[in-house]
Design an enzyme around this catalytic site. Structure first.
Site, PDB file in Angstrom:
ATOM      1  N   SER A 217      43.992   4.421  25.555  1.00 23.60           N
ATOM      2  CA  SER A 217      44.500   3.984  24.218  1.00 23.60           C
ATOM      3  C   SER A 217      44.535   2.180  23.780  1.00 23.60           C
ATOM      4  O   SER A 217      42.976   2.128  23.441  1.00 23.60           O
ATOM      5  CB  SER A 217      46.039   3.974  24.180  1.00 23.60           C
ATOM      6  N   HIS A 244      43.449   7.081  20.842  1.00 23.24           N
ATOM      7  CA  HIS A 244      44.648   7.018  20.160  1.00 23.24           C
ATOM      8  C   HIS A 244      43.593   5.602  19.130  1.00 23.24           C
ATOM      9  O   HIS A 244      43.848   4.548  18.880  1.00 23.24           O
ATOM     10  CB  HIS A 244      46.006   6.188  20.592  1.00 23.24           C
ATOM     11  N   ASP A 341      51.138   7.904  27.645  1.00 19.98           N
ATOM     12  CA  ASP A 341      51.007   9.057  27.849  1.00 19.98           C
ATOM     13  C   ASP A 341      50.017   9.450  28.515  1.00 19.98           C
ATOM     14  O   ASP A 341      49.137   8.436  29.198  1.00 19.98           O
ATOM     15  CB  ASP A 341      50.358   8.482  26.318  1.00 19.98           C
TER      16      ASP A 341
END
Length: 400
Positions: A217, A244, A341
């Protein structure tokens, strides 16, 4: 604690003021200076001494792209976050900025002149805290950690929800009256060392690696460039990546990585077979997962099921499918990123017997996702960004 100092470069006086207000209202951040174009910023950079730069792309005299070229030529390492109205329309220009060394990007809401900066303020603060905080600490400043700013973002979300029901003033009053005294300061918590990992007893021994799955991310665009630039050109296993990133950018991002990687890098498509020698980037706003046909063929699938952990694509969705389909015949990698995540399902991959790696704290822009995965017992080995490509290549080669 010292503030993370921010330089703002935008040709709109309104935007400079709106961004300044967001920074001034956030504890732990301060405005180092403001510039109306890239040339002015060049002239004032030594005076401003920022930890991070917020940069527009379209400006007179010297554009954002031209400033990034100057920054690269002069070996300036201050991180740059692109905040531009053309970022979405001109995805290729935005990715060019990343190629030139920009750390990350955000699109301005509703065009170039907008008072609705609040809609991206939490994301802006997250990036400032991540990149600016990392730079400041490397240069000896004592600044608050990313967890502190993440908590601020949660508080603001609650305040906005309450404000819509009872008005802004009453919401602030209510929150102040109900605030509990914390057991420890947020800054102390953010700097606390990672817990010792939980112990996972795998159901089977690690086997031959048939696929590599990566979740990443904040800090990811440049980290992936570093990894794929150095990845083994003879890598046999396909690589599936969740980075992401908003919709509209991942195809250009994949094309950008393809220029520097010996393997074929592409944006993933629904129902395409998973083939060796390919790196597949999850499209923005789509989960990516693996499905096996009745004939045993492995296929890539896309979905717009609800967000998981606040993200779509989500690393957890990818890792969950890899754990189910490949069990111990996979390598899972979790890298820099805020939040959790991918952490839970990387632990599941480890339980199924897969090989797993996590980026270490020293090299991660945000030691969030890999930290949680490590604490859950999902990380077999922590690796620096500098050595990640070699470690992935070695494991893949020895277990092909």
């Amino acid at each position: 604690m010292e503030d993370i100092s921010v330089a703002i470069c935008d040709d709109s006086a309104l935007m400079r003021n709106l961004i300044s207000r967001v920074i001034d209202e956030t504890e732990g951040l301060s405005v180092a200076g403001k510039a109306m174009n890239g040339q002015f910023l060049v002239e004032k950079l030594a005076l401003f001494k920022p930890d991070v730069i917020i940069l527009d792309i379209e400006m007179p005299v010297m554009t954002g792209v031209e400033f990034l070229k100057w920054r690269k030529q002069n070996k300036i390492d201050i991180p740059v976050i692109i905040l531009s109205s053309i970022a979405e329309k001109g995805a290729a220009v935005t990715i060019e900025c990343l190629e030139l060394g920009a750390a990350d990007f955000i699109t301005k809401p509703n065009g170039s002149i907008s008072a609705d900066i609040s809609s991206v303020s939490d994301r802006l603060i997250e990036l400032i805290a991540s990149y600016g905080g990392s730079y400041a600490r490397r240069h000896g400043k004592q600044v608050r950690g990313s967890d502190f700013f993440s908590n601020l973002g949660s508080d603001r979300l609650v305040e906005r929800k309450l404000a819509s029901k009872m008005g802004a003033d009453k919401a602030k009053e209510f929150l102040a009256s109900t605030a509990a005294k914390p057991a420890a300061s947020a800054s102390a918590l953010s700097s606390a060392p990672a817990k010792g990992p939980a112990v996972i007893e795998p159901l089977r021994k690690p086997g031959k690696i048939e696929v590599i799955a990566i979740g990443i991310s904040t800090g990811g665009p440049n980290a992936l460039r570093d990894v794929f630039k150095m990845i083994d050109p003879h890598l046999k296993q396909p690589v599936l990546v969740v980075q992401h990133m908003p919709a509209g950018f991942t195809k250009e991002f994949a094309n950008s990585l393809n220029k520097i990687c010996a393997l074929n890098v592409k944006e993933a498509e629904d129902n395409e077979p998973i083939e060796s020698g390919n790196i597949y980037i999850a499209p923005g706003n789509y989960h990516i997962y693996v499905e096996q046909t009745n004939l045993g063929k492995k296929m890539l699938r896309l979905s717009q099921e609800p967000q998981r952990n606040g993200h779509r694509p989500s690393a957890d969705v990818l890792f969950e499918s890899v754990a189910k389909i490949y069990q111990n015949r996979a390598l899972g990698v979790i890298m820099t990123g805020m939040g959790k995540d991918g952490a839970v399902e990387l632990a599941e991959m480890r339980k199924q017997g897969a090989w797993t790696l996590g980026q270490d704290e020293a090299s991660a822009i945000v030691y969030g996702m890999p930290k949680v995965a490590y604490e859950l017992g999902g990380v077999q080995k922590q690796v620096s960004l500098e050595k990640m490509a070699d470690e992935i290549s070695k494991l893949a080669r020895e277990n092909a």
